[in-house]
Design an enzyme around this catalytic site. Structure first.
Site, PDB file in Angstrom:
ATOM      1  N   TRP A 178       0.799  -1.218   0.000  1.00 35.45           N
ATOM      2  CA  TRP A 178       0.000   0.000   0.000  1.00 35.45           C
ATOM      3  C   TRP A 178       0.834   1.271   0.000  1.00 35.45           C
ATOM      4  O   TRP A 178       0.316   2.352  -0.192  1.00 35.45           O
ATOM      5  CB  TRP A 178      -0.947   0.015   1.205  1.00 35.45           C
ATOM      6  CG  TRP A 178      -0.231  -0.294   2.503  1.00 35.45           C
ATOM      7  CD1 TRP A 178      -0.186  -1.513   3.125  1.00 35.45           C
ATOM      8  CD2 TRP A 178       0.566   0.593   3.292  1.00 35.45           C
ATOM      9  NE1 TRP A 178       0.607  -1.440   4.252  1.00 35.45           N
ATOM     10  CE2 TRP A 178       1.079  -0.152   4.378  1.00 35.45           C
ATOM     11  CE3 TRP A 178       0.908   1.938   3.194  1.00 35.45           C
ATOM     12  CZ2 TRP A 178       1.911   0.397   5.347  1.00 35.45           C
ATOM     13  CZ3 TRP A 178       1.745   2.500   4.161  1.00 35.45           C
ATOM     14  CH2 TRP A 178       2.225   1.726   5.219  1.00 35.45           C
ATOM     15  N   ASN A 179       2.164   1.179   0.255  1.00 36.05           N
ATOM     16  CA  ASN A 179       2.911   2.438   0.445  1.00 36.05           C
ATOM     17  C   ASN A 179       3.253   3.158  -0.854  1.00 36.05           C
ATOM     18  O   ASN A 179       3.354   4.374  -0.874  1.00 36.05           O
ATOM     19  CB  ASN A 179       4.146   2.222   1.334  1.00 36.05           C
ATOM     20  CG  ASN A 179       5.128   1.244   0.761  1.00 36.05           C
ATOM     21  OD1 ASN A 179       4.812   0.511  -0.173  1.00 36.05           O
ATOM     22  ND2 ASN A 179       6.319   1.206   1.309  1.00 36.05           N
TER      23      ASN A 179
ATOM     24  N   LYS B 297      -2.392  -8.368  -7.878  1.00 34.93           N
ATOM     25  CA  LYS B 297      -3.180  -8.304  -6.641  1.00 34.93           C
ATOM     26  C   LYS B 297      -2.653  -7.158  -5.785  1.00 34.93           C
ATOM     27  O   LYS B 297      -1.578  -7.240  -5.201  1.00 34.93           O
ATOM     28  CB  LYS B 297      -3.092  -9.599  -5.836  1.00 34.93           C
ATOM     29  CG  LYS B 297      -4.108  -9.596  -4.709  1.00 34.93           C
ATOM     30  CD  LYS B 297      -3.661 -10.270  -3.435  1.00 34.93           C
ATOM     31  CE  LYS B 297      -2.979  -9.391  -2.447  1.00 34.93           C
ATOM     32  NZ  LYS B 297      -3.753  -8.303  -1.844  1.00 34.93           N
ATOM     33  N   PRO B 298      -3.419  -6.063  -5.701  1.00 37.94           N
ATOM     34  CA  PRO B 298      -2.969  -4.926  -4.893  1.00 37.94           C
ATOM     35  C   PRO B 298      -3.278  -5.136  -3.412  1.00 37.94           C
ATOM     36  O   PRO B 298      -4.060  -6.019  -3.051  1.00 37.94           O
ATOM     37  CB  PRO B 298      -3.788  -3.761  -5.448  1.00 37.94           C
ATOM     38  CG  PRO B 298      -5.041  -4.381  -5.968  1.00 37.94           C
ATOM     39  CD  PRO B 298      -4.705  -5.792  -6.382  1.00 37.94           C
ATOM     40  N   ALA B 299      -2.700  -4.287  -2.566  1.00 43.98           N
ATOM     41  CA  ALA B 299      -3.030  -4.316  -1.138  1.00 43.98           C
ATOM     42  C   ALA B 299      -4.474  -3.862  -0.941  1.00 43.98           C
ATOM     43  O   ALA B 299      -4.961  -2.993  -1.673  1.00 43.98           O
ATOM     44  CB  ALA B 299      -2.080  -3.391  -0.378  1.00 43.98           C
ATOM     45  N   SER B 300      -5.130  -4.424   0.062  1.00 44.88           N
ATOM     46  CA  SER B 300      -6.559  -4.125   0.249  1.00 44.88           C
ATOM     47  C   SER B 300      -6.790  -2.671   0.678  1.00 44.88           C
ATOM     48  O   SER B 300      -7.848  -2.115   0.428  1.00 44.88           O
ATOM     49  CB  SER B 300      -7.166  -5.085   1.270  1.00 44.88           C
ATOM     50  OG  SER B 300      -6.380  -5.056   2.434  1.00 44.88           O
TER      51      SER B 300
ATOM     52  N   GLY C 118       6.634  -6.341  -0.352  1.00 40.86           N
ATOM     53  CA  GLY C 118       5.897  -6.333   0.910  1.00 40.86           C
ATOM     54  C   GLY C 118       6.810  -6.739   2.038  1.00 40.86           C
ATOM     55  O   GLY C 118       8.041  -6.591   1.953  1.00 40.86           O
ATOM     56  N   SER C 119       6.215  -7.268   3.093  1.00 39.82           N
ATOM     57  CA  SER C 119       7.006  -7.581   4.287  1.00 39.82           C
ATOM     58  C   SER C 119       7.825  -8.857   4.092  1.00 39.82           C
ATOM     59  O   SER C 119       7.461  -9.735   3.303  1.00 39.82           O
ATOM     60  CB  SER C 119       6.061  -7.754   5.481  1.00 39.82           C
ATOM     61  OG  SER C 119       5.198  -8.834   5.239  1.00 39.82           O
TER      62      SER C 119
ATOM     63  N   GLU D 285      10.913  -8.028  -3.125  1.00 41.94           N
ATOM     64  CA  GLU D 285      11.391  -6.758  -2.562  1.00 41.94           C
ATOM     65  C   GLU D 285      10.796  -6.675  -1.168  1.00 41.94           C
ATOM     66  O   GLU D 285       9.608  -6.381  -1.002  1.00 41.94           O
ATOM     67  CB  GLU D 285      10.910  -5.579  -3.420  1.00 41.94           C
ATOM     68  CG  GLU D 285      11.458  -5.568  -4.832  1.00 41.94           C
ATOM     69  CD  GLU D 285      12.963  -5.324  -4.895  1.00 41.94           C
ATOM     70  OE1 GLU D 285      13.565  -4.968  -3.868  1.00 41.94           O
ATOM     71  OE2 GLU D 285      13.535  -5.533  -5.980  1.00 41.94           O
ATOM     72  N   LEU D 286      11.596  -6.942  -0.146  1.00 41.77           N
ATOM     73  CA  LEU D 286      11.049  -7.130   1.200  1.00 41.77           C
ATOM     74  C   LEU D 286      11.459  -5.980   2.124  1.00 41.77           C
ATOM     75  O   LEU D 286      11.766  -4.902   1.675  1.00 41.77           O
ATOM     76  CB  LEU D 286      11.488  -8.503   1.723  1.00 41.77           C
ATOM     77  CG  LEU D 286      11.182  -9.670   0.747  1.00 41.77           C
ATOM     78  CD1 LEU D 286      11.706 -10.991   1.279  1.00 41.77           C
ATOM     79  CD2 LEU D 286       9.684  -9.767   0.468  1.00 41.77           C
TER      80      LEU D 286
ATOM     81  N   CYS E 201      10.200   1.238   2.420  1.00 41.42           N
ATOM     82  CA  CYS E 201      11.149   0.201   2.837  1.00 41.42           C
ATOM     83  C   CYS E 201      12.585   0.702   2.783  1.00 41.42           C
ATOM     84  O   CYS E 201      13.485   0.069   3.318  1.00 41.42           O
ATOM     85  CB  CYS E 201      10.973  -1.056   2.010  1.00 41.42           C
ATOM     86  SG  CYS E 201      10.918  -0.715   0.269  1.00 41.42           S
TER      87      CYS E 201
ATOM     88  N   GLU F 168      11.386  -2.703  11.951  1.00 46.13           N
ATOM     89  CA  GLU F 168      11.056  -1.667  10.962  1.00 46.13           C
ATOM     90  C   GLU F 168      10.000  -0.738  11.572  1.00 46.13           C
ATOM     91  O   GLU F 168       8.909  -1.200  11.915  1.00 46.13           O
ATOM     92  CB  GLU F 168      10.507  -2.342   9.700  1.00 46.13           C
ATOM     93  CG  GLU F 168      11.059  -1.767   8.445  1.00 46.13           C
ATOM     94  CD  GLU F 168      10.534  -2.448   7.180  1.00 46.13           C
ATOM     95  OE1 GLU F 168      10.817  -1.928   6.108  1.00 46.13           O
ATOM     96  OE2 GLU F 168       9.829  -3.472   7.264  1.00 46.13           O
TER      97      GLU F 168
HETATM   98  P1  ADP Z   1       2.550  -4.567   4.739  1.00 43.23           P
HETATM   99  O1  ADP Z   1       3.081  -4.920   6.089  1.00 43.23           O
HETATM  100  O2  ADP Z   1       3.281  -3.480   4.045  1.00 43.23           O
HETATM  101  O3  ADP Z   1       1.060  -4.439   4.666  1.00 43.23           O
HETATM  102  P2  ADP Z   1       2.345  -7.200   3.639  1.00 43.23           P
HETATM  103  O4  ADP Z   1       3.506  -8.058   3.301  1.00 43.23           O
HETATM  104  O5  ADP Z   1       1.462  -7.603   4.752  1.00 43.23           O
HETATM  105  O6  ADP Z   1       2.979  -5.769   3.840  1.00 43.23           O
HETATM  106  O7  ADP Z   1       1.439  -6.963   2.354  1.00 43.23           O
HETATM  107  C1  ADP Z   1       1.966  -6.761   1.065  1.00 43.23           C
HETATM  108  C2  ADP Z   1       1.024  -7.383   0.063  1.00 43.23           C
HETATM  109  O8  ADP Z   1       0.980  -8.791   0.292  1.00 43.23           O
HETATM  110  C3  ADP Z   1      -0.418  -6.904   0.145  1.00 43.23           C
HETATM  111  O9  ADP Z   1      -0.953  -6.862  -1.170  1.00 43.23           O
HETATM  112  C4  ADP Z   1      -1.073  -7.984   0.972  1.00 43.23           C
HETATM  113  O10 ADP Z   1      -2.465  -8.083   0.739  1.00 43.23           O
HETATM  114  C5  ADP Z   1      -0.371  -9.209   0.424  1.00 43.23           C
HETATM  115  N1  ADP Z   1      -0.417 -10.390   1.306  1.00 43.23           N
HETATM  116  C6  ADP Z   1      -0.409 -10.440   2.639  1.00 43.23           C
HETATM  117  N2  ADP Z   1      -0.469 -11.720   3.067  1.00 43.23           N
HETATM  118  C7  ADP Z   1      -0.507 -12.508   1.954  1.00 43.23           C
HETATM  119  C8  ADP Z   1      -0.571 -13.917   1.713  1.00 43.23           C
HETATM  120  N3  ADP Z   1      -0.583 -14.791   2.701  1.00 43.23           N
HETATM  121  N4  ADP Z   1      -0.594 -14.345   0.428  1.00 43.23           N
HETATM  122  C9  ADP Z   1      -0.549 -13.467  -0.583  1.00 43.23           C
HETATM  123  N5  ADP Z   1      -0.486 -12.137  -0.428  1.00 43.23           N
HETATM  124  C10 ADP Z   1      -0.459 -11.649   0.821  1.00 43.23           C
END
Ligand code: ADP
Length: 482
Positions: A154-155, A178-181, A231-232, A253-254, A287, A384
């Site tokens: 989402w950032n 698949k974007p962040a919710s 993401g994370s 990219e973590l 990040c 972080e």
């Molecule tokens: P943040 O801590 O920045 O929200 P996340 O790693 O939780 O980072 O989320 C990054 C992306 O990964 C988002 O699009 C989130 O919906 C997706 N995501 C989180 N968990 C899962 C999962 N188990 N499988 C697939 N995608 C995921």
């Protein structure tokens, strides 16, 4: 507040069709006001499979397009983005919270990635290798990997897609996104960007909904040949494990834990300037944001004082308001986490130099904060932060600074300030990081590779290297040519 423009879509894009939300819809709220922006479908494995199949059908013809044609598509997408920069930036700020000037910058950077990959598309060269035996020709060529899945955070909900969709299209791949919710609308706008640029149906597919279900289908479906994730680190590890069964290519990219080292011989004013952009951009939610400041004893007090003066001037408010420099954090959980890290540091002996609390604006606003007298073993230095908090640690020697800077499982970005050339090379060699800013606090650019080492990731985005992540190498041996 909703949007009415062309780029605001509340449905999913599958095989060229926009599918609206049925009874099951997910609400998306503005983090600055809490107001509803709109709704998107709560889709799962079934729709994800449809999107993958649509991407696979599209791939069969898209892979045969010429690099010149694909470069044209990317250039048109670049133009569409810039012609509609304001509308795209307003959508981004509404769902993500960042100040409008940063959102406009993000759209411009996304467009710049598209232009870069339009240029790179035409330079996917192979090799003809001298054969060790007569009458053979050894040919090495590059081919698109196939259907690519992109999972984004989402950032940077728009530009993260530019770094993934851009090289995918350049290479001849089709995608499912698949974007962040929290921030689906900036991603859905990419569907419209593609349509307006004349991209064939099915080249970009976008699915919103359950991360587990969509992620589960993406990682188990053998039609998907590559996963690119930002993401994370925790989720990246889950996805890597899930990708093992179908042996997918992955780019990850973590997370990061960026050190920012200021040596006694640094230009302190320049260091403070770099600190402001590297720490407070996007309210500390990137990040590559500085997570730990290491400042040498001789300039420690001067640096803390000057940073405090700059931080105290930051204007906090809704990103859509004029002159705002710090928006809200993404959600309540983020504010709680930042509050916990600050409380833990203070209880361990850190001093609050400025800030240190939720902001008087309420909601998810947090005061831009500076903490001094921090130790490298405090949570605020080990986790972080992802918020507007500077944690400043004092050090005496170069060796000590390097040891503490490398004492982390992460290895994404780091920064250091010195005017001594020999030290600059020495420290650059010693730091275990993928991205290093020397006397610079903002170093990302489309021309350079972006990627971390250790648990910060696998693979490169951008630069001349970025397109390779979307290409397979094929070796063909032509024999009997005598
Ligand atoms: P943040 O801590 O920045 O929200 P996340 O790693 O939780 O980072 O989320 C990054 C992306 O990964 C988002 O699009 C989130 O919906 C997706 N995501 C989180 N968990 C899962 C999962 N188990 N499988 C697939 N995608 C995921």
């Amino acid at each position: 507040m909703g949007f009415t423009g062309d780029f605001f879509k509340q449905g999913n894009l599958i095989g060229g069709d926009w599918i609206s939300a049925s009874a099951n819809a997910l609400s998306v709220n503005n983090p600055a006001s809490g107001d509803l922006i709109g709704q998107v479908p709560d889709h799962g494995d079934v729709e994800t499979r449809q999107a993958i199949e649509a991407a696979n059908i599209a791939f069969q013809s898209f892979r045969k397009t010429s690099a010149l044609e694909r470069a044209g598509m990317l250039r048109r997408m670049h133009d569409v983005m810039l012609e509609n920069q304001d509308e795209l930036a307003h959508i981004l700020t509404a769902e993500q919270g960042k100040p409008l000037f940063e959102a406009k910058g993000e759209i411009a950077i996304g467009a710049a990635y598209l232009l870069w990959f339009a240029e790179e598309a035409r330079r996917v060269y192979g090799d003809i290798v001298p054969s060790p035996v007569p009458n053979r020709k050894l040919l090495v060529s590059k081919e698109p990997v196939g259907v690519v899945a992109a999972i984004t955070p989402w950032n940077f909900p728009s530009s993260m897609l530019a770094r993934k969709i851009g090289p995918a299209i350049a290479a001849g791949c089709t995608s499912i996104v698949k974007p962040a919710s929290q921030t689906p609308f900036s991603a859905l706008a990419w569907g419209v960007i593609g349509e307006k640029a004349g991209l064939p149906k099915g080249v970009i597919n976008i699915v919103t909904g359950s991360a587990q279900k969509i992620g589960g289908e993406i990682t188990s479906n053998s039609l998907v040949r590559k996963l690119t994730f930002t993401g994370s680190t925790a989720v990246g590890k889950v996805l890597l494990r899930q990708c093992a069964d179908t042996v997918k290519r992955t780019s990850m990219e973590l997370g990061g834990n960026a050190p920012f080292i200021v040596f006694d011989d640094a230009d302190v004013d320049r260091a403070v300037e770099g600190a402001m952009v590297s720490k407070y951009r996007n309210s500390g939610q990137t990040c590559v944001c500085t997570n730990r400041f290491f400042v040498q004893a001789g300039v420690y007090d001067a640096f803390v004082e000057k940073l405090r003066d700059e931080v105290a001037k930051l204007k906090v408010g809704a990103g859509s308001e004029a002159d705002v420099q710090q928006g809200p954090l993404i959600d309540e959980a983020a504010v709680v986490k930042v509050g916990e890290l600050v409380a833990d540091a203070v209880s361990g002996g850190a001093n609050v130099v400025t800030g240190g609390n939720r902001h008087a604006l309420g909601g998810t606003f947090y005061e831009p904060t500076v903490l001094s007298n921090v130790s490298d073993q405090m949570r605020v230095a080990m986790e972080e932060i992802f918020g507007p908090v500077s944690a400043i640690i004092k050090f005496e020697t170069e060796e000590e600074a390097i040891r503490m800077a490398n004492d982390t499982d992460y290895g994404l970005a780091c920064y250091f300030y010195t005017k001594d050339l020999a030290r600059a090379f020495r420290v650059n060699d010693a730091l275990e990081y993928g991205l290093i800013g020397i006397n610079e606090g903002l170093i990302t650019t489309v021309e350079a590779p972006f990627g971390g080492v250790k648990e910060s990731g696998i693979g490169i985005e951008g630069g001349s290297q970025g397109i390779n992540e979307y290409l397979d190498t094929k070796y063909a041996c032509f024999g009997g040519l005598g």
